[in-house]
Design a protein around this motif. Structure first.
Motif, short mmCIF file in Angstrom:
data_model
loop_
_atom_site.label_atom_id
_atom_site.label_comp_id
_atom_site.label_asym_id
_atom_site.label_seq_id
_atom_site.Cartn_x
_atom_site.Cartn_y
_atom_site.Cartn_z
N GLY A 125 0.80 -1.22 0.00
CA GLY A 125 0.00 0.00 0.00
C GLY A 125 0.84 1.27 0.00
N VAL A 126 2.10 1.16 0.39
CA VAL A 126 3.00 2.31 0.45
C VAL A 126 3.88 2.37 -0.79
CG1 VAL A 126 4.86 3.39 1.79
CG2 VAL A 126 2.99 2.22 2.97
N PHE A 127 4.43 1.23 -1.15
CA PHE A 127 5.27 1.12 -2.35
C PHE A 127 4.41 0.47 -3.43
CE2 PHE A 127 8.04 1.17 1.33
CZ PHE A 127 8.85 2.25 1.02
N THR A 128 3.58 1.28 -4.02
CA THR A 128 2.55 0.81 -4.95
C THR A 128 3.15 0.29 -6.25
OG1 THR A 128 2.35 3.01 -5.93
CG2 THR A 128 0.91 2.52 -4.03
N ASP A 129 2.31 -0.39 -7.03
CA ASP A 129 2.73 -0.85 -8.35
C ASP A 129 3.13 0.33 -9.24
OD1 ASP A 129 2.28 -3.47 -7.64
OD2 ASP A 129 0.32 -3.60 -8.62
N LEU A 130 2.41 1.42 -9.10
CA LEU A 130 2.71 2.63 -9.87
C LEU A 130 4.11 3.14 -9.52
CD1 LEU A 130 1.44 4.63 -11.89
CD2 LEU A 130 0.63 5.93 -9.93
N ILE A 154 20.64 6.96 -5.27
CA ILE A 154 20.47 7.93 -4.18
C ILE A 154 19.07 8.53 -4.23
CG2 ILE A 154 21.28 10.13 -3.24
CD1 ILE A 154 23.14 7.66 -2.74
N ALA A 155 18.60 8.88 -5.43
CA ALA A 155 17.25 9.44 -5.57
C ALA A 155 16.19 8.43 -5.14
CB ALA A 155 17.02 9.88 -7.02
N VAL A 156 16.36 7.18 -5.52
CA VAL A 156 15.41 6.13 -5.14
C VAL A 156 15.41 5.95 -3.62
CG1 VAL A 156 14.99 3.63 -5.25
CG2 VAL A 156 15.43 4.92 -7.34
N LEU A 157 16.59 5.91 -3.03
CA LEU A 157 16.67 5.74 -1.58
C LEU A 157 16.02 6.90 -0.83
CD1 LEU A 157 20.22 4.21 -1.23
CD2 LEU A 157 18.07 3.14 -0.55
N GLU A 158 16.16 8.11 -1.36
CA GLU A 158 15.51 9.26 -0.72
C GLU A 158 13.99 9.12 -0.74
OE1 GLU A 158 17.12 12.64 -2.79
OE2 GLU A 158 19.00 12.58 -1.64
N GLU A 159 13.44 8.69 -1.86
CA GLU A 159 11.98 8.52 -1.94
C GLU A 159 11.51 7.35 -1.07
OE1 GLU A 159 8.07 9.26 -2.67
OE2 GLU A 159 9.79 10.57 -3.02
N ILE A 160 12.28 6.29 -1.04
CA ILE A 160 11.91 5.16 -0.18
C ILE A 160 11.95 5.57 1.29
CG2 ILE A 160 12.73 2.90 0.62
CD1 ILE A 160 13.19 2.24 -2.38
N ARG A 180 1.57 11.33 -3.06
CA ARG A 180 3.02 11.17 -3.31
C ARG A 180 3.26 10.56 -4.69
NH1 ARG A 180 6.40 12.64 0.56
NH2 ARG A 180 8.17 11.88 -0.63
N ASP A 181 2.45 9.56 -5.06
CA ASP A 181 2.62 8.95 -6.39
C ASP A 181 2.41 10.00 -7.48
OD1 ASP A 181 3.25 6.42 -5.52
OD2 ASP A 181 1.27 5.56 -5.89
N THR A 182 1.37 10.80 -7.33
CA THR A 182 1.07 11.83 -8.33
C THR A 182 2.21 12.84 -8.41
OG1 THR A 182 -1.30 11.56 -7.91
CG2 THR A 182 -0.60 13.58 -9.02
N ALA A 183 2.69 13.31 -7.26
CA ALA A 183 3.79 14.28 -7.26
C ALA A 183 5.07 13.66 -7.79
CB ALA A 183 4.00 14.80 -5.84
N PHE A 184 5.34 12.43 -7.41
CA PHE A 184 6.55 11.73 -7.83
C PHE A 184 6.58 11.52 -9.33
CE2 PHE A 184 8.98 7.69 -8.33
CZ PHE A 184 10.19 8.15 -7.90
N LEU A 185 5.42 11.20 -9.89
CA LEU A 185 5.36 10.88 -11.31
C LEU A 185 5.20 12.10 -12.21
CD1 LEU A 185 3.13 7.72 -11.03
CD2 LEU A 185 5.61 7.82 -11.28
N SER A 186 4.93 13.25 -11.63
CA SER A 186 4.74 14.44 -12.47
C SER A 186 6.04 15.09 -12.87
CB SER A 186 3.86 15.46 -11.75
OG SER A 186 4.50 15.92 -10.58
#
Length: 186
Positions: A125-130, A154-160, A180-186
Motif C-alpha cells: 500500500g505504500v510502495f505501490t505498483d505505480l 540515491i534518488a530512489v533511496l531518498e523517496e523510499i 506522493r505517487d502523483t507528485a513523484f510521477l509528475s
C-alpha cells in the motif's frame, strides 16, 4: 541381512551425484545471503558508493523497521526472468520476515540492464505498483543505461526513506500515498 543389487547401487550413486550437483549449483547461483547483509553487489557495479548505500540501508532498517536489500548480479540465470528471480530471492532470503513483513528487494541485472523492485505484502500500500513501475522502467532505468546508476540509487533511496517515514509516523494513508505517487510521477 541387507543386500544391494548392482542396479540399486547404481541408482543410489546417481541420486547422490544428482543431489551433490543441485547443492553445488544452488551455491553457485549465489542464492544465499549472509545474515543482516543489506547490500549484495555480485556484479561489482556499486563499489564506489557501497559505504553510502550500506549506511542508508542500515538507517532504513534501524530507524524505520524496513528491511531493504539492494542486490546486483552480473547477468540473469539462463531461463529465469528478473521477476522470477527477484520473487525467489525475496522468499529465500526472508526479506522483511523479522520486521513485520516490511521488506523490499531492489535487484539489478547488469548485462541486461534490468531492474526489479520486489515489495513485501505488508508494504504494497505504500510502495505501490505505480511507484515500483516508475522506479523500474523510468527513473532508475535511465540512470542505469546512461552509466549514472549511483545518482539514480540515491534518488530512489531518498523517496523510499520518505515513504518509510510516513509509515513510521502512521501517516501512510491511501490519500497520502496517492498524492506522493502523483507528485513523484509528475
Amino acid at each position: 541381512r541387507l543386500e544391494f543389487r548392482p542396479m540399486k547401487l547404481k541408482a543410489l550413486q546417481i541420486l547422490f551425484i544428482t543431489s551433490a550437483i543441485l547443492i553445488w549449483s544452488c551455491s553457485e547461483k549465489g542464492d544465499t545471503r549472509p545474515a543482516d547483509t543489506l547490500l549484495i553487489d555480485r556484479a561489482g557495479i556499486l563499489e564506489t558508493i557501497s559505504e553510502t548505500l550500506n549506511n542508508r540501508l542500515s538507517l532504513l532498517r534501524n530507524d524505520y523497521g524496513l528491511e531493504f536489500v539492494l542486490a546486483t548480479i552480473a547477468e540473469l540465470p539462463p531461463g529465469e526472468t528478473i521477476v522470477e528471480l527477484s520473487a525467489r530471492l525475496f522468499s529465500q532470503w526472508n526479506i522483511g520476515r523479522n520486521y513485520g513483513g516490511q521488506g523490499l528487494l531492489l535487484l539489478l541485472a547488469d548485462r541486461e540492464k534490468e531492474i526489479r523492485l520486489e515489495v513485501g505484502m505488508n508494504m504494497e500500500g505504500v510502495f505501490t505498483d505505480l511507484f515500483s513501475g516508475h522506479i523500474e522502467n523510468k527513473q532508475l532505468k535511465s540512470y542505469f543505461l546512461s552509466g549514472q546508476l549511483e545518482l539514480g540509487l540515491i534518488a530512489v533511496l531518498e523517496e523510499i526513506e520518505a515513504r518509510a517515514a510516513l509509515v513510521a509516523l502512521t501517516e501512510a494513508s491511501a490519500d497520502t500515498i496517492q498524492a506522493r505517487d502523483t507528485a513523484f510521477l509528475s
